[in-house]
Design an enzyme around this catalytic site. Structure first.
Site, PDB file in Angstrom:
ATOM      1  N   ASP A   1      28.703  47.140  28.147  1.00 45.98           N
ATOM      2  CA  ASP A   1      28.538  46.512  29.436  1.00 45.98           C
ATOM      3  C   ASP A   1      27.051  46.827  30.122  1.00 45.98           C
ATOM      4  O   ASP A   1      26.591  47.809  30.231  1.00 45.98           O
ATOM      5  CB  ASP A   1      29.518  47.367  30.568  1.00 45.98           C
ATOM      6  CG  ASP A   1      29.511  46.500  31.687  1.00 45.98           C
ATOM      7  OD1 ASP A   1      28.769  46.305  32.484  1.00 45.98           O
ATOM      8  OD2 ASP A   1      30.775  46.001  32.135  1.00 45.98           O
TER       9      ASP A   1
ATOM     10  N   ASP B   1      26.623  48.146  33.431  1.00 42.24           N
ATOM     11  CA  ASP B   1      26.876  49.631  33.843  1.00 42.24           C
ATOM     12  C   ASP B   1      25.677  50.565  33.385  1.00 42.24           C
ATOM     13  O   ASP B   1      25.158  51.429  33.865  1.00 42.24           O
ATOM     14  CB  ASP B   1      28.073  50.101  33.025  1.00 42.24           C
ATOM     15  CG  ASP B   1      29.468  49.620  33.593  1.00 42.24           C
ATOM     16  OD1 ASP B   1      29.460  49.100  34.874  1.00 42.24           O
ATOM     17  OD2 ASP B   1      30.535  49.703  33.153  1.00 42.24           O
TER      18      ASP B   1
ATOM     19  N   THR C   1      41.659  40.033  31.525  1.00 39.06           N
ATOM     20  CA  THR C   1      41.713  38.665  30.886  1.00 39.06           C
ATOM     21  C   THR C   1      40.377  38.200  30.364  1.00 39.06           C
ATOM     22  O   THR C   1      40.468  37.311  29.751  1.00 39.06           O
ATOM     23  CB  THR C   1      42.283  37.580  31.696  1.00 39.06           C
ATOM     24  OG1 THR C   1      41.520  37.586  33.129  1.00 39.06           O
ATOM     25  CG2 THR C   1      43.724  38.200  32.505  1.00 39.06           C
TER      26      THR C   1
ATOM     27  N   ARG D   1      34.006  39.061  35.905  1.00 41.73           N
ATOM     28  CA  ARG D   1      35.122  39.034  34.717  1.00 41.73           C
ATOM     29  C   ARG D   1      36.086  39.686  34.792  1.00 41.73           C
ATOM     30  O   ARG D   1      36.022  40.860  35.483  1.00 41.73           O
ATOM     31  CB  ARG D   1      34.585  39.418  33.645  1.00 41.73           C
ATOM     32  CG  ARG D   1      33.448  38.308  32.700  1.00 41.73           C
ATOM     33  CD  ARG D   1      33.381  38.467  31.262  1.00 41.73           C
ATOM     34  NE  ARG D   1      33.689  39.626  30.613  1.00 41.73           N
ATOM     35  CZ  ARG D   1      33.929  39.942  29.165  1.00 41.73           C
ATOM     36  NH1 ARG D   1      33.800  38.731  28.555  1.00 41.73           N
ATOM     37  NH2 ARG D   1      34.051  41.130  28.651  1.00 41.73           N
TER      38      ARG D   1
HETATM   39  C1  PRP Z   1      29.074  40.519  32.435  1.00 43.51           C
HETATM   40  C2  PRP Z   1      27.864  39.717  32.239  1.00 43.51           C
HETATM   41  C3  PRP Z   1      28.201  38.170  32.346  1.00 43.51           C
HETATM   42  C4  PRP Z   1      29.525  38.189  31.995  1.00 43.51           C
HETATM   43  C5  PRP Z   1      29.462  37.742  30.493  1.00 43.51           C
HETATM   44  O1  PRP Z   1      29.406  40.549  33.812  1.00 43.51           O
HETATM   45  O2  PRP Z   1      26.827  39.985  32.985  1.00 43.51           O
HETATM   46  O3  PRP Z   1      28.034  37.643  33.746  1.00 43.51           O
HETATM   47  O4  PRP Z   1      30.039  39.533  31.873  1.00 43.51           O
HETATM   48  O5  PRP Z   1      31.015  37.442  29.977  1.00 43.51           O
HETATM   49  P1  PRP Z   1      31.506  36.115  29.949  1.00 43.51           P
HETATM   50  O6  PRP Z   1      30.673  35.141  29.066  1.00 43.51           O
HETATM   51  O7  PRP Z   1      32.753  36.146  29.146  1.00 43.51           O
HETATM   52  O8  PRP Z   1      31.734  35.497  31.197  1.00 43.51           O
HETATM   53  P2  PRP Z   1      30.587  41.036  34.529  1.00 43.51           P
HETATM   54  O9  PRP Z   1      31.766  39.979  35.205  1.00 43.51           O
HETATM   55  O10 PRP Z   1      31.270  42.354  33.401  1.00 43.51           O
HETATM   56  O11 PRP Z   1      30.042  41.977  35.705  1.00 43.51           O
HETATM   57  P3  PRP Z   1      28.796  42.833  35.975  1.00 43.51           P
HETATM   58  O12 PRP Z   1      27.571  41.781  36.136  1.00 43.51           O
HETATM   59  O13 PRP Z   1      28.802  43.456  37.407  1.00 43.51           O
HETATM   60  O14 PRP Z   1      28.416  43.672  34.877  1.00 43.51           O
HETATM   61  N1  URA Z   2      29.651  41.762  29.789  1.00 41.53           N
HETATM   62  C1  URA Z   2      28.690  42.526  29.158  1.00 41.53           C
HETATM   63  O1  URA Z   2      28.125  43.280  29.889  1.00 41.53           O
HETATM   64  N2  URA Z   2      28.682  42.609  27.854  1.00 41.53           N
HETATM   65  C2  URA Z   2      29.800  42.104  27.333  1.00 41.53           C
HETATM   66  O2  URA Z   2      29.621  42.238  25.804  1.00 41.53           O
HETATM   67  C3  URA Z   2      30.604  41.100  27.569  1.00 41.53           C
HETATM   68  C4  URA Z   2      30.493  41.042  29.019  1.00 41.53           C
END
Ligand code: PRP
Ligand code: URA
Length: 233
Positions: free
Chosen positions: A226, A229, A132, A128
Site C-alpha cells: 500500500d 501507508d 471488493t 478503494r
Molecule cells: C490506492 C492507489 C490508487 C488505487 C489503485 O488508493 O493510490 O488510488 O488504490 O487501485 P485501483 O487501480 O484498483 O483502483 P487507495 O484507495 O488504497 O487509497 P489511499 O490513496 O488512501 O492509499
Molecule cells: N493500492 C496500492 O497502494 N497498492 C496496490 O498494489 C493496489 C492499490
C-alpha cells in the site's frame, strides 16, 4: 523483473509500441535505466524505512513529472541572448494544472510543484473498498477553469484501474478533453492499463514500471504493497 508477456521498459521514453497484448499504445514507460530499477528496488523492499521510502519515491516522481512535461505542446519563441544574438527556441503553450487522487496522489504534488512553480492543484478523493477493491468517489475540488488546462493526473499506483477511471469520469464531467489528460503513476498492472485503455484510449499514461499482475486482493504484484501507508505512515 517483468513477466515474459510484457516487453521490458524501452531504452527511450517513446510511446510503447503496441506489440503485445499487455501494453496498450497510450502507455509511455520511463526508460528502464539501472538508476530507475535501483530506486524502485528501494521502495519495493519491505525493510525500507519510511524516510527512505519518501526520499526514493520522490526521486521517481521527479522523473515522471519531467517526462510528463515532455508531452505538453510548445510554440516557437525567439529570445535575445546576452551576446546580442537571437535564439530561436520554444516556450510552453497552454496552461496546466495537477489533479491528485487522494490520499496517495498527494505524495506526488511536491514533485510537480518543484518543476512548475505555483501550479494550481485540484483534488479528487477516491478510496478503494478494502474488500471488493471497488473505487468510491467521495469528493472533488478542481480549478474553475480546468476545461481550458492540460491536466497532469497524479496517483502512484494503477491496480485494477477503477480509481483512475473514476477520476477521469470526474474530469469528463468538468469538460476536460481526454487528449489533454496525462496520467502519471509509479507502478502499473497490465490489467489496469488495459481497463483504462478500453474506456479511455485517448488518455496518455506515463508509468515508471509495468508489473506482472494483480493478486487475489487486487494488489499489484510484486508491487510494493500500500503506497499511501508506506508514504504517509
Ligand atoms: C490506492 C492507489 C490508487 C488505487 C489503485 O488508493 O493510490 O488510488 O488504490 O487501485 P485501483 O487501480 O484498483 O483502483 P487507495 O484507495 O488504497 O487509497 P489511499 O490513496 O488512501 O492509499
Ligand atoms: N493500492 C496500492 O497502494 N497498492 C496496490 O498494489 C493496489 C492499490
Amino acid at each position: 523483473m517483468s513477466s515474459s508477456s510484457i516487453p521490458p521498459n524501452t531504452s527511450s521514453a517513446a510511446a510503447a509500441p503496441s506489440i503485445g497484448p499487455a501494453i496498450p499504445p497510450n502507455v509511455v514507460r520511463l526508460p528502464a535505466t539501472s538508476q530507475l530499477e535501483a530506486l524502485l528496488t528501494v521502495i519495493r523492499d519491505q525493510k525500507t524505512a519510511r524516510s527512505d521510502f519518501i526520499f526514493y519515491s520522490n526521486r521517481i516522481i521527479r522523473l515522471l513529472v519531467e517526462e510528463g512535461l515532455n508531452h505538453l505542446p510548445v510554440t516557437e519563441s525567439t529570445v535575445m541572448t546576452p551576446t546580442g544574438l537571437p535564439y530561436r527556441g520554444v516556450a510552453f503553450e497552454g496552461r496546466i494544472c495537477g489533479v491528485s487522487i487522494l490520499r496517495a496522489g498527494e505524495a506526488m504534488e511536491a514533485g510537480l510543484r518543484d518543476c512548475c512553480r505555483s501550479v494550481r492543484i485540484g483534488k479528487i478523493l477516491i478510496q478503494r473498498d478494502e474488500e471488493t477493491a471497488k473505487a468510491k468517489l467521495f469528493y472533488a475540488k478542481l480549478p474553475e477553469d480546468i476545461e481550458e488546462r492540460w491536466v497532469l493526473l497524479l496517483d502512484p499506483m494503477l491496480a485494477t484501474g477503477g480509481s483512475v477511471i473514476k477520476a477521469i469520469d470526474v474530469l469528463q464531467e468538468h469538460k476536460v478533453p481526454l487528449s489533454r489528460i496525462i496520467f502519471l503513476n509509479l507502478i502499473s498492472s497490465p490489467e489496469g492499463l488495459k481497463s483504462v485503455h478500453d474506456k479511455y484510449p485517448e488518455v496518455r499514461i506515463i508509468t515508471g514500471w509495468v508489473d506482472e499482475g494483480l493478486n487475489e486482493k487486487n494488489y499489484i504484484v510484486p508491487g510494493l504493497g500500500d503506497f499511501g501507508d508506506s508514504f504517509f505512515g
